[in-house]
Each structure stands twice: as structure tokens, then as C-alpha cells.
Motif scaffolding. Structure first.
Motif, PDB file in Angstrom:
ATOM      1  N   GLU A 106      44.817  55.842  44.485  1.00 28.90           N
ATOM      2  CA  GLU A 106      46.106  55.218  44.166  1.00 28.90           C
ATOM      3  C   GLU A 106      45.885  53.966  43.321  1.00 28.90           C
ATOM      4  N   VAL A 107      45.138  54.133  42.244  1.00 32.20           N
ATOM      5  CA  VAL A 107      44.756  52.987  41.411  1.00 32.20           C
ATOM      6  C   VAL A 107      45.962  52.300  40.792  1.00 32.20           C
ATOM      7  N   ASN A 108      47.072  53.016  40.599  1.00 36.01           N
ATOM      8  CA  ASN A 108      48.260  52.400  40.007  1.00 36.01           C
ATOM      9  C   ASN A 108      48.968  51.448  40.961  1.00 36.01           C
ATOM     10  N   LEU A 109      48.587  51.451  42.236  1.00 35.57           N
ATOM     11  CA  LEU A 109      49.181  50.540  43.209  1.00 35.57           C
ATOM     12  C   LEU A 109      48.316  49.307  43.437  1.00 35.57           C
ATOM     13  N   LEU A 110      47.227  49.204  42.703  1.00 34.25           N
ATOM     14  CA  LEU A 110      46.324  48.067  42.861  1.00 34.25           C
ATOM     15  C   LEU A 110      47.003  46.787  42.374  1.00 34.25           C
ATOM     16  N   ASP A 111      46.829  45.695  43.136  1.00 31.37           N
ATOM     17  CA  ASP A 111      47.442  44.414  42.757  1.00 31.37           C
ATOM     18  C   ASP A 111      46.942  43.970  41.390  1.00 31.37           C
ATOM     19  N   ASP A 112      47.829  43.310  40.650  1.00 29.36           N
ATOM     20  CA  ASP A 112      47.518  42.922  39.274  1.00 29.36           C
ATOM     21  C   ASP A 112      46.334  41.967  39.188  1.00 29.36           C
ATOM     22  N   HIS A 113      46.175  41.081  40.163  1.00 27.64           N
ATOM     23  CA  HIS A 113      45.060  40.135  40.067  1.00 27.64           C
ATOM     24  C   HIS A 113      43.726  40.843  40.242  1.00 27.64           C
ATOM     25  N   LEU A 114      43.698  41.952  40.999  1.00 28.34           N
ATOM     26  CA  LEU A 114      42.476  42.755  41.104  1.00 28.34           C
ATOM     27  C   LEU A 114      42.247  43.566  39.831  1.00 28.34           C
ATOM     28  N   VAL A 115      43.341  43.999  39.199  1.00 24.16           N
ATOM     29  CA  VAL A 115      43.227  44.705  37.917  1.00 24.16           C
ATOM     30  C   VAL A 115      42.606  43.790  36.867  1.00 24.16           C
ATOM     31  N   ASP A 116      43.003  42.523  36.857  1.00 19.57           N
ATOM     32  CA  ASP A 116      42.427  41.562  35.913  1.00 19.57           C
ATOM     33  C   ASP A 116      40.918  41.423  36.124  1.00 19.57           C
ATOM     34  N   ILE A 117      40.497  41.397  37.379  1.00 19.37           N
ATOM     35  CA  ILE A 117      39.064  41.288  37.686  1.00 19.37           C
ATOM     36  C   ILE A 117      38.321  42.512  37.176  1.00 19.37           C
ATOM     37  N   LEU A 118      38.889  43.694  37.405  1.00 20.49           N
ATOM     38  CA  LEU A 118      38.243  44.927  36.941  1.00 20.49           C
ATOM     39  C   LEU A 118      38.141  44.960  35.425  1.00 20.49           C
ATOM     40  N   LEU A 119      39.201  44.509  34.739  1.00 20.02           N
ATOM     41  CA  LEU A 119      39.189  44.506  33.271  1.00 20.02           C
ATOM     42  C   LEU A 119      38.082  43.605  32.734  1.00 20.02           C
ATOM     43  N   ASP A 120      37.946  42.423  33.322  1.00 24.23           N
ATOM     44  CA  ASP A 120      36.899  41.497  32.869  1.00 24.23           C
ATOM     45  C   ASP A 120      35.511  42.086  33.098  1.00 24.23           C
ATOM     46  N   ALA A 121      35.297  42.651  34.279  1.00 27.44           N
ATOM     47  CA  ALA A 121      33.989  43.216  34.595  1.00 27.44           C
ATOM     48  C   ALA A 121      33.689  44.435  33.724  1.00 27.44           C
ATOM     49  N   ALA A 122      34.697  45.283  33.506  1.00 31.24           N
ATOM     50  CA  ALA A 122      34.487  46.483  32.692  1.00 31.24           C
ATOM     51  C   ALA A 122      34.216  46.132  31.239  1.00 31.24           C
ATOM     52  N   ALA A 123      34.858  45.074  30.736  1.00 30.65           N
ATOM     53  CA  ALA A 123      34.689  44.697  29.336  1.00 30.65           C
ATOM     54  C   ALA A 123      33.317  44.078  29.074  1.00 30.65           C
ATOM     55  N   MET A 124      32.822  43.252  30.005  1.00 34.35           N
ATOM     56  CA  MET A 124      31.573  42.518  29.783  1.00 34.35           C
ATOM     57  C   MET A 124      30.377  43.123  30.496  1.00 34.35           C
ATOM     58  N   GLY A 125      30.627  43.981  31.491  1.00 32.04           N
ATOM     59  CA  GLY A 125      29.517  44.535  32.254  1.00 32.04           C
ATOM     60  C   GLY A 125      28.875  43.526  33.178  1.00 32.04           C
ATOM     61  N   VAL A 126      29.523  42.368  33.343  1.00 28.89           N
ATOM     62  CA  VAL A 126      29.006  41.294  34.190  1.00 28.89           C
ATOM     63  C   VAL A 126      30.171  40.718  34.992  1.00 28.89           C
ATOM     64  N   ASN A 127      29.905  40.408  36.258  1.00 25.20           N
ATOM     65  CA  ASN A 127      30.901  39.768  37.104  1.00 25.20           C
ATOM     66  C   ASN A 127      30.562  38.287  37.234  1.00 25.20           C
ATOM     67  N   TYR A 128      31.456  37.433  36.725  1.00 24.59           N
ATOM     68  CA  TYR A 128      31.263  35.991  36.801  1.00 24.59           C
ATOM     69  C   TYR A 128      32.102  35.437  37.957  1.00 24.59           C
ATOM     70  N   VAL A 129      31.456  34.657  38.825  1.00 24.54           N
ATOM     71  CA  VAL A 129      32.129  34.076  39.980  1.00 24.54           C
ATOM     72  C   VAL A 129      32.039  32.557  39.878  1.00 24.54           C
ATOM     73  N   GLU A 130      33.186  31.908  39.824  1.00 23.62           N
ATOM     74  CA  GLU A 130      33.265  30.448  39.799  1.00 23.62           C
ATOM     75  C   GLU A 130      34.265  30.045  40.871  1.00 23.62           C
ATOM     76  N   ARG A 131      33.758  29.808  42.094  1.00 19.64           N
ATOM     77  CA  ARG A 131      34.672  29.497  43.182  1.00 19.64           C
ATOM     78  C   ARG A 131      33.909  28.899  44.357  1.00 19.64           C
ATOM     79  N   GLU A 132      34.620  28.097  45.167  1.00 15.15           N
ATOM     80  CA  GLU A 132      34.081  27.534  46.398  1.00 15.15           C
ATOM     81  C   GLU A 132      32.746  26.832  46.163  1.00 15.15           C
ATOM     82  N   GLY A 133      32.628  26.132  45.021  1.00 18.84           N
ATOM     83  CA  GLY A 133      31.409  25.398  44.723  1.00 18.84           C
ATOM     84  C   GLY A 133      30.256  26.258  44.289  1.00 18.84           C
ATOM     85  N   ILE A 134      30.493  27.514  43.983  1.00 19.75           N
ATOM     86  CA  ILE A 134      29.428  28.437  43.587  1.00 19.75           C
ATOM     87  C   ILE A 134      29.675  28.913  42.162  1.00 19.75           C
TER      88      ILE A 134
END
Length: 605
Positions: free
Chosen positions: A52-80
């Protein structure tokens, strides 16, 4: 052979679970900041599956788009600050009737398959037999099919070895680009995917040369979800159009070959024979029957196409996103895909923290650390604990999450005799159906009141059913008098009734009429009664749009007067097309209390 990881991303997953977060246990015991990877890290060099990928929340879709486009997951949060590879094959399943995917994510899926039921009785019987056999004895079933599995696995391994040797010629590339042009595909990703898919199909079939059947099969897989289609139209590939594209390519290829042969023959002819027939080539060139036939056929097809467009049942158009900003601090439990609001569920985006007022269900660890940090020196002196971090109850903070919710839209349509003009009703139905489609995909609640004759009628209670709305509009009759006040009153009462069940809903009323009310409640002035109800709507803080269908040299301006009492936005019939009506809805839903325009993300325009 390397084992390929298969990771499932639930549609209710939190952002922390997807991208990763700080290791809380290690932080408390040792005081070290250590990153705990999420699902994207687990899916690296593997398959990420979303049901049910069409029901995925938009903020998670944004994360997937960034990761799919760059092939890298960047995490900048909680001091990390952390990054890791996130190269995965994205596989998703969905029911298109529940809403479409965002175009950016849809284009990231290279291939698509339309799953249909099997119409052949024998095949359906075999499906049932195999399923029952598997349920009775899974091990025996797997053993029975092990040979077939090995055969397919071996064929795939051989195809992988053969793939680098596969050649896709210039003619096949022309066919690929011709098909993509004929299907009006945006961008070039479809061409590239078809190229790779056709080569893969040839390798799987044990060949090193791609043929047109490989390209055709690749087109069926790559264009199903990329072709432009009208709303309410099911996602399917037009096989006739695909065949015409292949035939067009074949004709062009044959024509080029014939021209090359003629040029070659001409070069081989003696110069004397060429002098005997100096005018032959021009005459033959201008008298070629093929271009003449093509040019004659083209206007006929366009003419037929033009005749089909005069029918009143036109398909609606896609509308831009509209959103009602929610500026209160209420925690809502509704779901939707339009307006952003605070939520009491764990599926929204983490945007803030607060001091808990009861049992903590969603700990904000970073905020808790910040609250406890200034007191660590004193606490360690007073405590014998060996933990690197000492946290008291009053340090605890709870996450505030944000997610999208649906809106409440009520259409009040004038179906009296003055609306019988064909162009008016076609334009009205077209605009309303377009907004209904968008509302359905955004999980809005939509209702419809129609007034004509001596009364108003609620033809569509608040619902998400596009099919029901389409049916009601297509069968909507016109004629009779104009009980405008009845329509406004019924629309107001229906909205109020819904608000008693859900007091945090965001309502919008859309009136479509010429304003020439001639039916009253108690023998009073019908127009004044309509204005009175309009003032009630304004007092109930219900936003509104009034669309005036009145035309001609002499106009009474009644809808403008009623709109003034509503405190809404006024539009004339000439402005009823998609751009004006959609922008008006955006404007109405986008007004804050101080009349500041905001976009979907709550930013001022």
C-alpha cells in the motif's frame, strides 16, 4: 551467490525507524552518542518492499526520494551527523482506487505490473489446487517445485552472464524513443528503463540481439504507470496505440530502406539514362502516394476526435494541491493527505516536544537529554549510580508529531431551470468532479446539496466515494424554480451535524448559482432569506466560495450580494474553469484569521 536482503517498510513506520536514530541504551549506560541504523540501512544492496505504498505518509516519501536519488541516507538529528549507503530496489504494491502516488515517487519505479484476475476456469482451478497443497504440506510442496526453481535460477544466472554481450541496435533505439514520444511520456527515464529492460529480456531468452518483441514487452512494463491518463481512468496501457507506434516505426524503416535502394540504383544507372528522364524523379517524388494518404488520414482522425469532444460528459482534470492550514494546538486522530495538524499517533513527523501530562507513550530522547544535561554534575555527586547519565522524572519530554488530515467540503449546486444551459452545467460538473477526485485522493470528506423546484435535497452525504459522486452528477436533472435559501440552509445544517461528530474538521462551502431565488420559507423575500442564511454560515466560521452563473447584458448581481454576506470569495461563470476555481478554493482554504495566504506547508505567500 549473495543472499539478497528483503526489508519491509510498514506504512505506519516512524521516521526514526526508517532513517535510524540514536542508541538510547548505550547513551544512558556509557554516555556515548551512537547511531542505530534504520530500515534504509538494512535494505542497502537489497530490496525495500512497501505494501500500500500510495498510503505512505508524505514525509516518509520525501525520505525515500532523497535516498533513491543519491543512493545515500544522510541523518542530521539529535546531535548526530551520519551517512551510510542506501542503494536498494524499491518494490511496492497499491490499489489505485485509494489514491495515486506522487509523480516524483511514481517515476522512481522502473517497471509496473497490473494484477488482474484469471478468467480461464482451468487456470483458476490449478491456483486453488496449489494453494491447498501448500497449506496441507508446505515442505512437500516446496520439494515438488524445487526442480523448477533450480531451472529458473539457472536461467537467471546465465542471463546475468550474457547481459553484457547483448546489443541493442540503432533501429531498436529509434523504436523505443518513437514509442515514448507517441505516449507523451515526460522526461527520459522511461526511454532508459525500456532500453535496459529490453536488453534484459533478450538475455533471459538466451539472445545477444534485441528485437522489436523485446521492446514491446519492455514498453508494456515501463509505460503502464508513466502514460498520461484522465482521472477516473484505470491505469492500463493502450495496446492499439502501442501497435500503431510499432507500425509507424516499421513504415519509417521501410521507407528509409526504399530511399536508400533508390539512391543506390540511381548511382548505378548510366548517366545517359539519367539524361533521358530528367523530370522523372521530381514528379515521382511529388506524386508519392504514401505521404498523400497519411496527410489525408490525419485530418479525418482529428475530425473524429473533435466530434467525440462535443459530448457533455467530459472527464475532469487534475487540480493543484489545496490545503487548509491548521493553526490550533489540537491533537487530531484523523487521517488524510491535505492539511497538516498535530497528531496523537506515532506515525507523524517529529516536530517538537513538550512536558508530558500523563503516561509517556512517545519519549523525546533528545529533548530529555537537553533537559537533564545541566544537572548531571550535581546528580553524580549525590548518586552512586554508574550510569553515564542520570535522568529524573521531571526531565522527561514527549514528542509532538505532525501528520496530514482530510478536510470537509460541501458543494451546494443550483439545478433550477436557469442552469439548464448546457455549457453552464458541463462546466459546473467538470469543475466539481475535478475537486471531488482531488478530495478523494487526499482523504477528504465531500458532500453535495442540490436545490431545484420547491426544495433542496442532500444527494450526497459526506463521503469518499468518487464513483458515487460521479454518478450523482452525471444524472443530475435541471429545471424548475430556485429555492436558494433552502439549499444554503440544508448545506449549513449538514455541515453542523458533521461538526458535532468531529468538531475539529475544517469545512468549506462552495455555492454554484445565479442567485435568482424565487422560493421562500415563510412567504418572505426569497433573496433576503438567502442572505440571512448566508450570515448564519459566516457566523459559524465556515469558509465559502460563491460562483455566479448569471449572464447577459442585464444582471442583478444577487450572488455577489450573497457572497458578501457569506464573507467568501466571488467568481463569475466565465471564471469557472480549472485555474480560477481551483485557485479560489486554495485561496479560501489558505486564509488565516488575518487573511494571510499560506501554502500547503504553512508558509506565507
Amino acid at each position: 551467490i549473495r543472499q539478497i536482503p528483503l526489508v519491509e517498510l510498514p506504512i505506519g513506520a516512524t521516521e526514526d525507524r526508517v532513517v535510524g536514530t540514536i542508541d538510547i541504551e548505550r547513551a544512558i549506560k556509557t554516555g556515548e552518542r551512537h547511531f542505530e541504523p534504520g530500515l534504509l540501512a538494512a535494505a542497502n544492496r537489497g530490496i525495500l518492499y512497501i505494501d500500500e505504498v500510495n498510503l505512505l505518509d508524505d514525509h516518509l516519501v520525501d525520505i525515500l526520494l532523497d535516498a533513491a536519488a543519491m543512493g545515500v541516507n544522510y541523518v542530521e538529528r539529535e546531535g548526530i551527523s551520519f551517512s551510510h549507503p542506501a542503494q536498494f530496489i524499491l518494490v511496492g504494491t497499491m490499489n489505485p482506487e485509494e489514491g495515486e502516488l506522487r509523480p516524483q515517487l511514481l517515476d522512481r519505479f522502473g517497471l509496473a505490473v497490473d494484477i488482474k484476475g484469471i478468467p480461464e476456469q482451468e487456470a483458476r482451478e490449478e491456483v486453488v489446487k496449489r494453494r491447498i497443497a501448500f497449506e496441507k504440506d508446505p515442505l512437500s510442496f516446496i520439494t515438488a517445485w524445487e526442480g523448477e526453481q533450480k531451472r529458473v535460477r539457472k536461467q537467471i544466472e546465465e542471463a546475468k552472464k550474457l547481459l553484457p554481450k547483448v546489443h541493442l541496435g540503432e533501429e531498436m533505439l529509434k523504436l523505443i524513443t518513437q514509442i515514448c514520444i507517441d505516449f507523451a511520456v515526460d522526461g527520459h527515464r522511461a526511454d532508459i528503463v525500456m532500453h535496459k529492460t529490453a536488453a534484459t529480456l533478450a538475455a533471459y531468452d538466451g539472445r545477444i540481439e534485441v528485437n522489436k518483441m523485446d521492446v514491446k514487452e519492455a514498453a508494456e512494463l515501463a509505460l503502464l504507470h508513466r502514460r498520461r491518463r484522465q482521472p477516473f481512468e484505470k491505469p492500463q496501457l493502450n495496446q492499439d496505440q502501442l501497435e500503431k507506434s510499432i507500425q509507424k516505426w516499421q513504415r519509417n524503416k521501410s521507407s528509409q530502406e526504399q530511399n536508400q535502394e533508390k539512391a543506390l540504383d540511381k548511382e548505378n544507372q548510366p548517366q545517359e539514362k539519367q539524361k533521358e528522364k530528367p523530370d522523372t524523379s521530381p514528379n515521382n517524388s511529388s506524386g508519392d502516394s504514401s505521404p498523400g494518404k497519411n496527410s489525408d488520414d490525419s485530418p479525418d482522425e482529428e475530425e473524429k476526435s473533435g466530434k467525440e469532444q462535443v459530448f457533455p460528459a467530459e472527464l475532469p482534470y487534475q487540480v493543484k494541491r489545496i490545503a487548509a492550514p491548521v493553526s490550533d494546538q489540537v491533537f487530531r486522530s484523523q487521517t488524510g493527505r491535505r492539511s497538516k495538524s498535530r497528531t496523537n499517533s506515532k506515525t507523524g513527523r517529529y516536530v517538537d516536544s513538550l512536558i508530558p501530562r500523563g503516561k509517556i507513550t512517545d519519549l523525546a530522547f533528545d529533548a530529555t537529554l537537553r533537559a537533564a544535561a545541566p544537572f548531571q554534575v550535581g546528580r553524580k555527586k549525590e548518586s552512586s549510580s554508574q550510569n553515564a547519565l542520570i535522568i529524573k522524572k521531571y526531565d522527561l519530554r514527549e514528542k509532538v508529531r505532525e501528520k496530514k488530515i482530510g478536510n470537509l467540503i460541501m458543494f451546494i449546486l443550483d439545478a433550477s431551470g436557469s442552469m439548464a444551459a448546457e455549457e453552464r452545467m458541463v462546466a459546473t460538473k467538470e469543475a466539481v468532479l475535478s475537486l471531488l477526485l482531488d478530495a478523494y485522493q487526499r482523504r477528504d470528506q465531500v458532500g453535495m446539496v442540490v436545490f431545484r423546484g420547491e426544495k433542496a435535497e442532500l444527494v450526497l452525504p459526506f463521503t469518499n466515494s468518487v464513483e458515487l459522486a460521479q454518478k450523482q452528477l452525471s444524472e443530475l436533472p435541471t429545471g424548475g424554480r430556485t429555492p436558494l435559501a433552502h439549499g444554503l440552509k440544508l448545506g449549513l445544517d449538514t455541515v453542523k451535524k458533521h461538526l458535532r461528530k468531529d468538531k475539529y474538521a475544517v469545512p468549506l462551502l462552495v455555492l454554484v448559482s445565479d442567485g435568482r431565488a424565487n422560493v421562500s420559507f415563510d412567504d418572505d423575500d426569497p433573496v433576503e432569506e438567502a442572505k440571512k442564511v448566508a450570515r448564519e454560515i459566516k457566523a459559524a466560521n465556515i469558509k465559502s466560495i460563491a460562483i455566479d452563473t448569471e449572464q447577459g447584458f442585464i444582471t442583478f448581481g444577487l450572488v455577489r450580494q450573497i457572497c458578501s454576506e457569506l464573507g467568501g470569495i466571488y467568481l463569475r461563470l466565465e471564471e469557472l474553469k480549472s485555474g480560477p476555481i481551483v485557485s479560489a478554493v486554495q485561496k479560501s482554504l489558505g486564509y488565516r484569521e488575518k487573511n494571510e495566504m499560506v501554502d500547503e506547508d504553512g508558509k506565507r505567500n
